[in-house]
Scaffold this active site. Structure first.
Site, short mmCIF file in Angstrom:
data_model
loop_
_atom_site.label_atom_id
_atom_site.label_comp_id
_atom_site.label_asym_id
_atom_site.label_seq_id
_atom_site.Cartn_x
_atom_site.Cartn_y
_atom_site.Cartn_z
N HIS A 76 -4.77 -8.90 2.54
CA HIS A 76 -6.23 -8.83 2.63
C HIS A 76 -6.74 -9.78 3.71
O HIS A 76 -6.32 -10.94 3.77
CB HIS A 76 -6.88 -9.21 1.30
N ARG A 86 -0.03 -1.33 -7.05
CA ARG A 86 -0.47 -2.46 -6.22
C ARG A 86 -1.48 -3.31 -6.99
O ARG A 86 -1.41 -4.54 -6.98
CB ARG A 86 -1.08 -1.92 -4.92
N HIS A 107 -1.54 3.59 -6.04
CA HIS A 107 -2.22 2.32 -5.76
C HIS A 107 -2.39 1.48 -7.02
O HIS A 107 -2.59 0.26 -6.94
CB HIS A 107 -3.58 2.59 -5.12
N ARG A 142 0.87 -1.17 0.00
CA ARG A 142 0.00 0.00 0.00
C ARG A 142 0.91 1.22 0.00
O ARG A 142 2.03 1.19 0.52
CB ARG A 142 -0.90 0.01 1.23
N LYS A 161 -2.77 -3.38 7.71
CA LYS A 161 -4.03 -3.07 8.38
C LYS A 161 -4.36 -4.14 9.42
O LYS A 161 -4.11 -5.32 9.20
CB LYS A 161 -5.16 -2.98 7.35
N TYR A 206 -9.63 -8.98 -8.40
CA TYR A 206 -8.58 -9.04 -9.42
C TYR A 206 -8.81 -10.17 -10.40
O TYR A 206 -8.28 -10.13 -11.52
CB TYR A 206 -7.21 -9.16 -8.75
#
Length: 295
Positions: free
Chosen positions: A267, A244, A241, A146, A170, A276
């Site tokens: 994720h 990414r 981004h 990120r 995250k 994706y």
């Protein structure tokens, strides 16, 4: 109660009890103005009803506002009405089962492999900024970080010998990502020839620094990516981004397992990674159509 007074009470509740940000408060003020614009006859809380939600949605749809904007405003209105009921400002039931407008999922913008090559090739190694930016683009594309993770990357997170970057993403979830040799080469060039030769380093823990020795900002990197994309003749509206997104898409195109890509991206849910697969399926369909057009 007069409707503007009721709204002011709601704002006070949002600011001091819910502790919402100034940006959100400003959005709420704008949403309330739009609500009164559509319903100028609502002067008092007694004028409110369950039908307001459907009518508000309908009027905004006629004005061709986006589903995202409508959904946000309906969310605001729902919160306002719940507050009025909880505070006994209105005594009648004005909340019902509300269907939010469905916001279509937008597929992320990504670069083709050829576009990535053009982007990387166009960055010259003629000055300190370009050398650093080249290293940043290389690392972001080869690792799928990120942009916040890239700009906050610390020296202790980079294992040069094992070619591994360890990131705390995250939800404080740690993940380790390999670095390809080509990208590592540019990272070491930057560290040895630029970073470590800066006269002043404000915080020595960070990898990517500006020429004043401070941590690089996301806003600066965003501007630089746009500049290089223009130089490379890339017409897509890309941002950091996008690198990414390109990383994930290219892995799947080359047969990588979806669970592996999920882990590399950090994720929590596999559903987030599955978007994706839509990109790769879209590419397959386009190539399929192009093949039959040639027949």
């Amino acid at each position: 109660m007069e409707i503007n007074e009721a709204f002011e009470r709601y704002l006070q509740f949002c600011m001091f009890e819910k502790q919402l940000t100034n940006v959100t408060i400003t959005d709420y003020k704008d949403d309330f103005k739009k609500f009164l614009y559509y319903f100028p006859n609502i002067k008092d809380t007694d004028d409110l009803s369950k039908d307001d939600f459907d009518n508000f949605t309908f009027n905004q749809s006629i004005d061709e506002l986006s589903e995202k904007t409508i959904s946000r405003r309906i969310t605001f209105l729902k919160g306002f009405y719940i507050f009025l009921e909880s505070e006994k400002i209105v005594t009648k039931d004005i909340i019902d089962n509300i269907e939010m407008p469905k916001t279509p999922k937008k597929l992320p913008v990504y670069l083709t492999k050829e576009e990535v090559d053009r982007l990387l090739d166009v960055i010259p190694l003629t000055n300190k900024n370009h050398i650093r930016n080249k290293a940043m683009v290389e690392i972001m594309y080869c690792s799928g970080l990120r942009v916040s993770e890239l700009c906050s990357l610390k020296m202790k997170q980079v294992n040069v010998n094992e070619r591994i970057i360890t990131v705390l993403g995250k939800g404080k979830k740690e993940r380790s990502i390999p670095i390809r040799e080509e990208s590592l080469k540019y990272l070491l060039l930057y560290i040895n020839e630029v970073r470590n030769k800066l006269k002043l380093i404000v915080d020595k823990s960070y990898v990517f620094l500006n020429l004043k020795g401070k941590k690089i900002s996301r806003q600066y990197f965003f501007i630089e990516i746009r500049k290089y994309a223009k130089m490379a003749g890339i017409e897509k509206e890309i941002h950091p981004h996008s690198l990414r997104h390109s990383f994930a898409t290219h892995l799947l195109e080359n047969g990588a397992d979806l669970r592996v890509v999920q882990e590399l991206l950090g994720h929590t849910n596999i559903e987030t990674t599955q978007i994706y697969t839509h990109l790769t399926n879209e590419k397959i369909l386009n190539e399929y159509d192009q093949f039959w057009k040639k027949k």
